[in-house]
Design an enzyme around this catalytic site. Sequence first.
Site, PDB file in Angstrom:
ATOM      1  N   ARG A   1       3.417 -24.611 -12.988  1.00  0.00           N
ATOM      2  CA  ARG A   1       2.617 -24.634 -11.338  1.00  0.00           C
ATOM      3  C   ARG A   1       0.960 -24.757 -11.879  1.00  0.00           C
ATOM      4  O   ARG A   1       0.512 -25.853 -10.477  1.00  0.00           O
ATOM      5  CB  ARG A   1       2.466 -23.350 -10.828  1.00  0.00           C
ATOM      6  CG  ARG A   1       2.053 -22.384 -11.505  1.00  0.00           C
ATOM      7  CD  ARG A   1       2.723 -20.371 -11.168  1.00  0.00           C
ATOM      8  NE  ARG A   1       3.674 -20.931 -12.281  1.00  0.00           N
ATOM      9  CZ  ARG A   1       4.618 -19.424 -11.924  1.00  0.00           C
ATOM     10  NH1 ARG A   1       4.350 -18.963 -11.447  1.00  0.00           N
ATOM     11  NH2 ARG A   1       5.820 -19.272 -12.457  1.00  0.00           N
TER      12      ARG A   1
ATOM     13  N   ASP B   1      11.532 -30.045 -20.413  1.00  0.00           N
ATOM     14  CA  ASP B   1      10.637 -29.765 -19.828  1.00  0.00           C
ATOM     15  C   ASP B   1       9.944 -30.383 -18.735  1.00  0.00           C
ATOM     16  O   ASP B   1       9.189 -29.899 -17.931  1.00  0.00           O
ATOM     17  CB  ASP B   1      10.195 -28.950 -20.271  1.00  0.00           C
ATOM     18  CG  ASP B   1       9.620 -27.366 -18.947  1.00  0.00           C
ATOM     19  OD1 ASP B   1       9.972 -27.282 -17.407  1.00  0.00           O
ATOM     20  OD2 ASP B   1       8.690 -27.319 -19.226  1.00  0.00           O
TER      21      ASP B   1
ATOM     22  N   LYS C   1       7.395 -18.150 -25.778  1.00  0.00           N
ATOM     23  CA  LYS C   1       8.543 -17.946 -25.845  1.00  0.00           C
ATOM     24  C   LYS C   1       9.019 -17.815 -26.523  1.00  0.00           C
ATOM     25  O   LYS C   1       8.268 -17.913 -28.017  1.00  0.00           O
ATOM     26  CB  LYS C   1       9.141 -19.691 -25.203  1.00  0.00           C
ATOM     27  CG  LYS C   1       8.425 -19.326 -24.390  1.00  0.00           C
ATOM     28  CD  LYS C   1       9.769 -21.084 -23.848  1.00  0.00           C
ATOM     29  CE  LYS C   1       8.624 -21.944 -22.420  1.00  0.00           C
ATOM     30  NZ  LYS C   1       9.455 -20.617 -21.438  1.00  0.00           N
TER      31      LYS C   1
ATOM     32  N   LYS D   1       7.439 -32.561 -12.593  1.00  0.00           N
ATOM     33  CA  LYS D   1       6.708 -32.137 -13.832  1.00  0.00           C
ATOM     34  C   LYS D   1       6.791 -32.325 -15.463  1.00  0.00           C
ATOM     35  O   LYS D   1       8.144 -32.707 -15.290  1.00  0.00           O
ATOM     36  CB  LYS D   1       6.760 -30.056 -13.738  1.00  0.00           C
ATOM     37  CG  LYS D   1       6.635 -30.059 -15.075  1.00  0.00           C
ATOM     38  CD  LYS D   1       7.063 -27.725 -15.006  1.00  0.00           C
ATOM     39  CE  LYS D   1       6.949 -27.575 -15.999  1.00  0.00           C
ATOM     40  NZ  LYS D   1       7.551 -26.139 -16.157  1.00  0.00           N
TER      41      LYS D   1
ATOM     42  N   ASP E   1       2.356 -19.765 -20.180  1.00  0.00           N
ATOM     43  CA  ASP E   1       3.496 -20.026 -20.626  1.00  0.00           C
ATOM     44  C   ASP E   1       3.839 -20.882 -18.809  1.00  0.00           C
ATOM     45  O   ASP E   1       4.635 -21.363 -18.297  1.00  0.00           O
ATOM     46  CB  ASP E   1       4.849 -18.717 -20.756  1.00  0.00           C
ATOM     47  CG  ASP E   1       5.754 -20.033 -21.066  1.00  0.00           C
ATOM     48  OD1 ASP E   1       6.124 -21.064 -20.942  1.00  0.00           O
ATOM     49  OD2 ASP E   1       7.139 -19.047 -21.221  1.00  0.00           O
TER      50      ASP E   1
ATOM     51  N   GLU F   1       2.955 -22.441 -16.700  1.00  0.00           N
ATOM     52  CA  GLU F   1       2.129 -24.545 -16.838  1.00  0.00           C
ATOM     53  C   GLU F   1       2.592 -24.857 -16.259  1.00  0.00           C
ATOM     54  O   GLU F   1       1.959 -26.165 -15.151  1.00  0.00           O
ATOM     55  CB  GLU F   1       2.041 -25.047 -18.761  1.00  0.00           C
ATOM     56  CG  GLU F   1       3.266 -25.486 -18.264  1.00  0.00           C
ATOM     57  CD  GLU F   1       4.412 -24.682 -18.651  1.00  0.00           C
ATOM     58  OE1 GLU F   1       4.519 -24.107 -18.400  1.00  0.00           O
ATOM     59  OE2 GLU F   1       5.133 -25.195 -18.576  1.00  0.00           O
TER      60      GLU F   1
HETATM   61  N1  BES Z   1       9.655 -24.263 -17.881  1.00  0.00           N
HETATM   62  C1  BES Z   1       9.656 -22.636 -17.891  1.00  0.00           C
HETATM   63  C2  BES Z   1      10.805 -22.743 -17.071  1.00  0.00           C
HETATM   64  C3  BES Z   1      11.946 -22.771 -17.607  1.00  0.00           C
HETATM   65  C4  BES Z   1      13.433 -21.905 -18.102  1.00  0.00           C
HETATM   66  C5  BES Z   1      12.983 -24.352 -17.485  1.00  0.00           C
HETATM   67  C6  BES Z   1      14.385 -22.034 -18.611  1.00  0.00           C
HETATM   68  C7  BES Z   1      13.736 -24.493 -18.010  1.00  0.00           C
HETATM   69  C8  BES Z   1      14.345 -23.467 -18.316  1.00  0.00           C
HETATM   70  C9  BES Z   1       8.521 -22.338 -16.996  1.00  0.00           C
HETATM   71  O1  BES Z   1       7.690 -23.064 -17.425  1.00  0.00           O
HETATM   72  C10 BES Z   1       8.375 -21.136 -17.685  1.00  0.00           C
HETATM   73  O2  BES Z   1       8.475 -20.258 -18.698  1.00  0.00           O
HETATM   74  N2  BES Z   1       8.292 -20.173 -16.609  1.00  0.00           N
HETATM   75  C11 BES Z   1       8.085 -19.001 -16.744  1.00  0.00           C
HETATM   76  C12 BES Z   1       6.902 -18.662 -15.689  1.00  0.00           C
HETATM   77  C13 BES Z   1       7.063 -16.944 -16.247  1.00  0.00           C
HETATM   78  C14 BES Z   1       5.739 -16.399 -17.133  1.00  0.00           C
HETATM   79  C15 BES Z   1       6.302 -16.198 -15.095  1.00  0.00           C
HETATM   80  C16 BES Z   1       9.318 -18.253 -16.506  1.00  0.00           C
HETATM   81  O3  BES Z   1      10.086 -18.704 -15.574  1.00  0.00           O
HETATM   82  O4  BES Z   1       9.822 -17.158 -18.026  1.00  0.00           O
HETATM   83 ZN    ZN Z   2       7.501 -25.394 -18.367  1.00  0.00          ZN
HETATM   84 MN    MN Z   3       6.216 -21.913 -19.161  1.00  0.00          MN
END
Ligand code: BES
Ligand code: ZN
Ligand code: MN
Length: 497
Positions: free
Chosen positions: A349, A286, A275, A263, A345, A347
């Site tokens: 996947r 990321d 966010k 990713k 967010d 994204e």
């Molecule tokens: N890049 C983030 C996940 C992340 C969080 C990586 C903290 C490193 C540190 C990912 O894209 C994300 O935002 N995931 C969301 C998914 C949710 C919206 C279903 C999450 O984990 O809150």
């Molecule tokens: Zn992300």
């Molecule tokens: Mn995200």
Amino acid sequence: MAIALKFGFTPLARPRGVLIMFCEENLKFGPASQRTLSLVGDLVRRAAAADRFSGKSGSSLEIVAPAGLNLPRLVVVGIGKESGLKPQDLVKLGGIAMGKVPTAAATATIFAEFGSGGLKGDQVAELALGARLRAYTFDLYKTKRKEDEQRPDKIEVNFACSNPGAAEKAWSRGGAIADGVVLARDLVNEPANVLYPGEFARRVSGLGKLGLGVEVLDVAAMKKLGMGALLGVGQGSVHESKLVIMRWNGGKRGVDPIAFVGKGVCFDSGGISIKPAAGMEDMKGDMAGAACVVGLMRTLAVRKAKVNAIGAIGLVENMLDGKAQRPGDIVKTMSGQTIEVINTDAEGRLVLADVLHYVDKRFKPKFMINLATLTGAIIVALGQEYAGLFSNDDKLAERLTKVGDATGERVWRMPLGPEYDKMIDSKFADMKNTGGRWGGAITAAQLLQRFVNKTPWAHLDIAGTAMGSPQSDINKSWASGWGVRLLDRLVEDYYER
Ligand code: BES
Ligand code: ZN
Ligand code: MN
């Protein structure tokens, strides 16, 4: 202002600069160490008594300007008991030893000897790997230095050992691993205004000189392939998305490759589902999954691994814009399956859905392993000590767990199963990109699995381990370069012939 670090391998005699030795419990030193220490009489014994130092694992004793030795400093690092020390413990000890070299020192000698005598070549290389990783700093953007941070431009570290030739040879491999980890850390530490998809792809292209084949697909090429999910994530950014494919053909001709997928979200603002401001700067990291894949491919190429390997990274920037994708949008993936974007967010996947399908279809790999800072939920579940492992293949999962324990880059297997499928059912499309608050790391993995056919596959959710981890003996930087050592070891132990 990166420091130049020069490693050398010398015989166990005539140390120069800061001298670092190891001892076992009860001040048990190896023979060459004892010979050198005989020059200082009972100094070490008295200093140890004064400091209540006995050689316990991880403890240390420091003597400045030791009388009898014409050296600025003598440091003794305790190893506890020599028996039962694993390779990863040696890496750690190398890190601890390097940490004892004061910032102002330009020369140091590490005596690679334990109680029973000089270390073997590959053990010395493990110490050196730990030392190299510990010495890593990312200060590209610091134009000034505080008084107490002054460093010499060059640091020379010599590993004194019983067989310098063997150590040097082992280090040609260890050094390749160290450089791969360093590259991964550098990429993750770079800010997103510098490292956007195009620049990332350009840097990977530069690895072509090491014998890696590098192919860069632009937006037009991905449109032709029908990668609507990846492209949807990047459409709100001024920076064009890229898909980079790396190939290393070190194995037999015609043998199916193994594949690593990363990713590469160069910045994740969350998109329209933005966010919160606090901590958002961390989302420059990321792309740590992609960075690991690149670091690994570099390592495999430099050490001329006898394997055919593919590295594929989906590079995008997730931004807010009039052109950005919206919650409710439905995208069509290259596989033909459609996804309703509930939350922009989620994204990662979407990016991986297209890259996994593409790699599976084009290369028919023996297995695919993807790495992704995919969910905050995996950090809630496992903290920062283990990465989440999801797999459709017990053998692959078992191997990853084994090499995880061997390298200290540990993984913890999490469940997959059809029971979770209903959580990502969509009213309008084949699936939706979020599954609600519960089991968030699992529903993300469950979505990825839909883009992998029968190919053995593992997904490593590295959101907790890739960055911002508690500082360790082998890393003082924000980015850890997590996964390079793990996967290099997996390749070496199981797939090289
Ligand atoms: N890049 C983030 C996940 C992340 C969080 C990586 C903290 C490193 C540190 C990912 O894209 C994300 O935002 N995931 C969301 C998914 C949710 C919206 C279903 C999450 O984990 O809150
Ligand atoms: Zn992300
Ligand atoms: Mn995200």
